[in-house]
Design a protein around this motif. Structure first.
Motif, PDB file in Angstrom:
ATOM      1  N   MET A  58     -49.193 -45.622  40.574  1.00 44.16           N
ATOM      2  CA  MET A  58     -49.068 -45.376  39.138  1.00 44.16           C
ATOM      3  C   MET A  58     -50.121 -46.148  38.361  1.00 44.16           C
ATOM      4  O   MET A  58     -50.727 -45.612  37.414  1.00 44.16           O
ATOM      5  CB  MET A  58     -47.661 -45.760  38.676  1.00 44.16           C
ATOM      6  CG  MET A  58     -46.564 -44.855  39.218  1.00 44.16           C
ATOM      7  SD  MET A  58     -44.913 -45.364  38.670  1.00 44.16           S
ATOM      8  CE  MET A  58     -45.093 -45.215  36.907  1.00 44.16           C
ATOM      9  N   ILE A  59     -50.375 -47.396  38.751  1.00 44.01           N
ATOM     10  CA  ILE A  59     -51.369 -48.194  38.036  1.00 44.01           C
ATOM     11  C   ILE A  59     -52.753 -47.588  38.180  1.00 44.01           C
ATOM     12  O   ILE A  59     -53.491 -47.416  37.193  1.00 44.01           O
ATOM     13  CB  ILE A  59     -51.339 -49.649  38.545  1.00 44.01           C
ATOM     14  CG1 ILE A  59     -50.008 -50.312  38.192  1.00 44.01           C
ATOM     15  CG2 ILE A  59     -52.501 -50.446  37.965  1.00 44.01           C
ATOM     16  CD1 ILE A  59     -49.838 -51.699  38.760  1.00 44.01           C
ATOM     17  N   VAL A  60     -53.132 -47.233  39.406  1.00 44.33           N
ATOM     18  CA  VAL A  60     -54.461 -46.675  39.654  1.00 44.33           C
ATOM     19  C   VAL A  60     -54.635 -45.350  38.911  1.00 44.33           C
ATOM     20  O   VAL A  60     -55.657 -45.114  38.246  1.00 44.33           O
ATOM     21  CB  VAL A  60     -54.690 -46.490  41.165  1.00 44.33           C
ATOM     22  CG1 VAL A  60     -55.976 -45.704  41.429  1.00 44.33           C
ATOM     23  CG2 VAL A  60     -54.748 -47.843  41.860  1.00 44.33           C
ATOM     24  N   LEU A  61     -53.644 -44.479  38.994  1.00 38.89           N
ATOM     25  CA  LEU A  61     -53.770 -43.161  38.364  1.00 38.89           C
ATOM     26  C   LEU A  61     -53.818 -43.268  36.846  1.00 38.89           C
ATOM     27  O   LEU A  61     -54.622 -42.597  36.191  1.00 38.89           O
ATOM     28  CB  LEU A  61     -52.602 -42.273  38.798  1.00 38.89           C
ATOM     29  CG  LEU A  61     -52.648 -40.814  38.319  1.00 38.89           C
ATOM     30  CD1 LEU A  61     -53.887 -40.122  38.885  1.00 38.89           C
ATOM     31  CD2 LEU A  61     -51.387 -40.062  38.719  1.00 38.89           C
ATOM     32  N   VAL A  62     -52.980 -44.113  36.262  1.00 35.02           N
ATOM     33  CA  VAL A  62     -52.949 -44.241  34.803  1.00 35.02           C
ATOM     34  C   VAL A  62     -54.230 -44.871  34.283  1.00 35.02           C
ATOM     35  O   VAL A  62     -54.793 -44.431  33.267  1.00 35.02           O
ATOM     36  CB  VAL A  62     -51.715 -45.048  34.375  1.00 35.02           C
ATOM     37  CG1 VAL A  62     -51.777 -45.380  32.882  1.00 35.02           C
ATOM     38  CG2 VAL A  62     -50.441 -44.270  34.663  1.00 35.02           C
ATOM     39  N   VAL A  63     -54.709 -45.895  34.970  1.00 33.99           N
ATOM     40  CA  VAL A  63     -55.957 -46.536  34.533  1.00 33.99           C
ATOM     41  C   VAL A  63     -57.120 -45.553  34.616  1.00 33.99           C
ATOM     42  O   VAL A  63     -57.947 -45.454  33.692  1.00 33.99           O
ATOM     43  CB  VAL A  63     -56.219 -47.796  35.384  1.00 33.99           C
ATOM     44  CG1 VAL A  63     -57.623 -48.325  35.120  1.00 33.99           C
ATOM     45  CG2 VAL A  63     -55.192 -48.868  35.071  1.00 33.99           C
ATOM     46  N   ALA A  64     -57.213 -44.795  35.725  1.00 32.64           N
ATOM     47  CA  ALA A  64     -58.293 -43.815  35.861  1.00 32.64           C
ATOM     48  C   ALA A  64     -58.169 -42.721  34.810  1.00 32.64           C
ATOM     49  O   ALA A  64     -59.180 -42.280  34.237  1.00 32.64           O
ATOM     50  CB  ALA A  64     -58.276 -43.219  37.270  1.00 32.64           C
ATOM     51  N   SER A  65     -56.958 -42.284  34.538  1.00 35.86           N
ATOM     52  CA  SER A  65     -56.766 -41.234  33.538  1.00 35.86           C
ATOM     53  C   SER A  65     -57.115 -41.729  32.145  1.00 35.86           C
ATOM     54  O   SER A  65     -57.721 -41.010  31.354  1.00 35.86           O
ATOM     55  CB  SER A  65     -55.310 -40.747  33.577  1.00 35.86           C
ATOM     56  OG  SER A  65     -55.076 -39.773  32.582  1.00 35.86           O
ATOM     57  N   ARG A  66     -56.757 -42.957  31.832  1.00 41.58           N
ATOM     58  CA  ARG A  66     -57.083 -43.492  30.507  1.00 41.58           C
ATOM     59  C   ARG A  66     -58.593 -43.640  30.340  1.00 41.58           C
ATOM     60  O   ARG A  66     -59.134 -43.391  29.264  1.00 41.58           O
ATOM     61  CB  ARG A  66     -56.391 -44.833  30.306  1.00 41.58           C
ATOM     62  CG  ARG A  66     -56.663 -45.484  28.952  1.00 41.58           C
ATOM     63  CD  ARG A  66     -55.840 -46.739  28.787  1.00 41.58           C
ATOM     64  NE  ARG A  66     -54.423 -46.415  28.658  1.00 41.58           N
ATOM     65  CZ  ARG A  66     -53.837 -46.086  27.511  1.00 41.58           C
ATOM     66  NH1 ARG A  66     -54.553 -46.010  26.392  1.00 41.58           N
ATOM     67  NH2 ARG A  66     -52.554 -45.819  27.467  1.00 41.58           N
ATOM     68  N   ALA A  67     -59.286 -44.014  31.408  1.00 40.61           N
ATOM     69  CA  ALA A  67     -60.731 -44.189  31.310  1.00 40.61           C
ATOM     70  C   ALA A  67     -61.455 -42.860  31.175  1.00 40.61           C
ATOM     71  O   ALA A  67     -62.489 -42.770  30.495  1.00 40.61           O
ATOM     72  CB  ALA A  67     -61.249 -44.951  32.529  1.00 40.61           C
ATOM     73  N   VAL A  68     -60.951 -41.800  31.790  1.00 47.30           N
ATOM     74  CA  VAL A  68     -61.648 -40.514  31.811  1.00 47.30           C
ATOM     75  C   VAL A  68     -61.065 -39.536  30.792  1.00 47.30           C
ATOM     76  O   VAL A  68     -61.801 -38.863  30.062  1.00 47.30           O
ATOM     77  CB  VAL A  68     -61.589 -39.910  33.230  1.00 47.30           C
ATOM     78  CG1 VAL A  68     -62.221 -38.517  33.248  1.00 47.30           C
ATOM     79  CG2 VAL A  68     -62.296 -40.816  34.227  1.00 47.30           C
ATOM     80  N   GLU A  69     -59.732 -39.447  30.735  1.00 49.08           N
ATOM     81  CA  GLU A  69     -59.081 -38.390  29.948  1.00 49.08           C
ATOM     82  C   GLU A  69     -58.543 -38.856  28.606  1.00 49.08           C
ATOM     83  O   GLU A  69     -58.186 -38.031  27.767  1.00 49.08           O
ATOM     84  CB  GLU A  69     -57.931 -37.791  30.763  1.00 49.08           C
ATOM     85  CG  GLU A  69     -58.381 -37.164  32.072  1.00 49.08           C
ATOM     86  CD  GLU A  69     -57.218 -36.723  32.939  1.00 49.08           C
ATOM     87  OE1 GLU A  69     -57.302 -35.643  33.551  1.00 49.08           O
ATOM     88  OE2 GLU A  69     -56.202 -37.457  32.996  1.00 49.08           O
ATOM     89  N   ARG A  77     -49.450 -38.498  32.419  1.00 49.24           N
ATOM     90  CA  ARG A  77     -49.433 -38.735  33.860  1.00 49.24           C
ATOM     91  C   ARG A  77     -48.467 -39.856  34.234  1.00 49.24           C
ATOM     92  O   ARG A  77     -47.819 -39.797  35.283  1.00 49.24           O
ATOM     93  CB  ARG A  77     -50.851 -39.075  34.340  1.00 49.24           C
ATOM     94  CG  ARG A  77     -51.815 -37.887  34.333  1.00 49.24           C
ATOM     95  CD  ARG A  77     -53.136 -38.271  34.982  1.00 49.24           C
ATOM     96  NE  ARG A  77     -54.089 -37.171  34.984  1.00 49.24           N
ATOM     97  CZ  ARG A  77     -54.150 -36.223  35.913  1.00 49.24           C
ATOM     98  NH1 ARG A  77     -53.299 -36.262  36.943  1.00 49.24           N
ATOM     99  NH2 ARG A  77     -55.047 -35.264  35.848  1.00 49.24           N
ATOM    100  N   PHE A  78     -48.352 -40.860  33.386  1.00 48.01           N
ATOM    101  CA  PHE A  78     -47.418 -41.962  33.649  1.00 48.01           C
ATOM    102  C   PHE A  78     -45.974 -41.464  33.656  1.00 48.01           C
ATOM    103  O   PHE A  78     -45.198 -41.762  34.571  1.00 48.01           O
ATOM    104  CB  PHE A  78     -47.610 -43.054  32.598  1.00 48.01           C
ATOM    105  CG  PHE A  78     -46.606 -44.160  32.695  1.00 48.01           C
ATOM    106  CD1 PHE A  78     -46.648 -45.077  33.738  1.00 48.01           C
ATOM    107  CD2 PHE A  78     -45.613 -44.290  31.740  1.00 48.01           C
ATOM    108  CE1 PHE A  78     -45.724 -46.100  33.831  1.00 48.01           C
ATOM    109  CE2 PHE A  78     -44.679 -45.309  31.824  1.00 48.01           C
ATOM    110  CZ  PHE A  78     -44.738 -46.216  32.876  1.00 48.01           C
ATOM    111  N   VAL A  79     -45.613 -40.678  32.635  1.00 42.97           N
ATOM    112  CA  VAL A  79     -44.248 -40.157  32.556  1.00 42.97           C
ATOM    113  C   VAL A  79     -43.977 -39.179  33.701  1.00 42.97           C
ATOM    114  O   VAL A  79     -42.892 -39.181  34.298  1.00 42.97           O
ATOM    115  CB  VAL A  79     -44.006 -39.489  31.186  1.00 42.97           C
ATOM    116  CG1 VAL A  79     -42.630 -38.829  31.143  1.00 42.97           C
ATOM    117  CG2 VAL A  79     -44.135 -40.505  30.077  1.00 42.97           C
TER     118      VAL A  79
END
Length: 352
Positions: A58-69, A77-79
């Motif tokens: 969850m941490i990796v996906l949310v951080v990557a999504s916040r940086a790109v999307e 994505r977090f929810v």
């Protein structure tokens, strides 16, 4: 000449980008590798690996999504990850119980188990045919008593009930829904003891005890289903001159038969595995008895409990029989669900 300025949407060019479709799988692989490396140093455990992998993912996906999307997509994505994680977490005990029952119960899932009773058996061998007969008979009697009473009570509450009588019935149904099963067994035992004496143990006593548990479930589920039937259907029937009783039978019940069948199935599943009230009212026996009005009867829940609580020497055969009885009970519940689906599909109104 002035130019109109387009309203800002709050989404810039950078925010219109998306992570590639393989990003969640890549984040999962990275999280698994990281968790495995950490736990390899601290001491590996499966539960710790799964929890740490989920948190890292969850941490990796949310951080990557916040940086790109951007923040909005990252929150989505977090929810989504939380919802999927909750779903998988709920599946763990279900899969664990199913696997345990199937793997342990397969040891005695043979022809002898379904054709022999435990009469005269002290060690290996024997079966639970007497318990299967008892479960089917007691549950069938309970269903025959509870379903008409429950459905008619629900019809009264929805279609006719007004005032203090309806409120009193609703209150009693709510109270009975949460009643402990042992109290239902003691009620049936006390009722029959007044007539037959303290030594009475009958199959019908178990059915009466289970009725106390099953009726409120049928009433509550049927009542909710009947309230979902649109009032326009009733009004259209009344406009054609159809009397109220016929409207209820031909329109209301016909429309909601699928939901009622599902509610009845849930009620059967609620009572078929009860043990405490049957131990009080029916008792335990090792012989076949198909007469619910004479003598003790064995059921699958009491058979499984008795085999596990008082095992033979060596205890292995008794434990195997207990797990196989639990497996048969699960299969019966699944069979009832399939029957309910068939009934629902056969009698529900056709939409096309």
């Amino acid at each position: 000449m002035s130019h109109a300025t387009a309203p800002s949407t709050g989404v810039g060019l950078g925010h219109s980008r998306h992570l590639p479709s393989w990003a969640p799988w890549g984040a999962l692989a990275l999280a698994a590798a990281f968790s495995g490396a950490v736990l390899a140093l601290a001491g590996f455990s499966l539960a710790g690996f799964l929890v740490l992998t989920a948190i890292t993912f969850m941490i990796v996906l949310v951080v990557a999504s916040r940086a790109v999307e951007g923040g909005r997509k990252a929150t989505d994505r977090f929810v989504t990850s939380l919802v999927v994680g909750a779903f998988l977490l709920a599946l763990i005990p279900l899969i664990s119980v199913t696997w345990t029952v199937v793997s342990r119960g397969a040891a005695r899932f043979d022809l002898e188990f379904f054709t022999y009773s435990m009469r005269g058996i002290l060690g290996e061998g024997g079966g639970a045919v007497h318990a299967i007969y008892g479960t089917v008979i007691i549950t069938a009697i309970t269903t025959l008593i509870s379903v008409p009473i429950g459905i008619l009570t629900a019809v009264y509450l929805v279609e006719y009930g007004r005032g203090s009588v309806a409120r009193a019935i609703t209150f009693l149904v709510d109270v009975m829904t949460g009643i402990p099963s042992i109290v239902a067994g003691l009620f049936a035992f006390a009722l029959f003891v007044l007539v037959l004496g303290p030594q009475a143990r009958l199959g019908i006593m178990g059915s009466v005890a289970l009725c106390v548990l099953m009726i409120p479930v049928v009433v509550r589920s049927t009542e909710e289903i009947l309230r979902l039937v649109p009032h326009e259907l009733r009004e259209a029937s009344y406009a054609l001159g159809v009397p109220k009783w016929r409207t209820i039978v031909k329109v209301v019940l016909r429309t909601s038969v699928g939901g009622i069948a599902t509610g009845v199935t849930l009620a059967i599943a609620r009572v078929i595995g009860e043990t405490a009230p049957l131990l009080v009212t029916v008792g335990v026996t090792t012989a076949i008895n198909t007469n619910p009005f004479e003598g003790r009867m064995s059921t699958l829940p009491t058979f499984s409990w008795f085999s596990y609580a008082t095992p033979t020497i060596p205890p292995g055969p008794s434990i195997d029989r207990a797990w196989t009885a639990a497996l048969v009970l699960v299969i019966l519940v699944m069979a009832f669900n399939l029957i309910a689906r068939v009934v629902s599909r056969a009698f529900s109104p056709k939409t096309r």
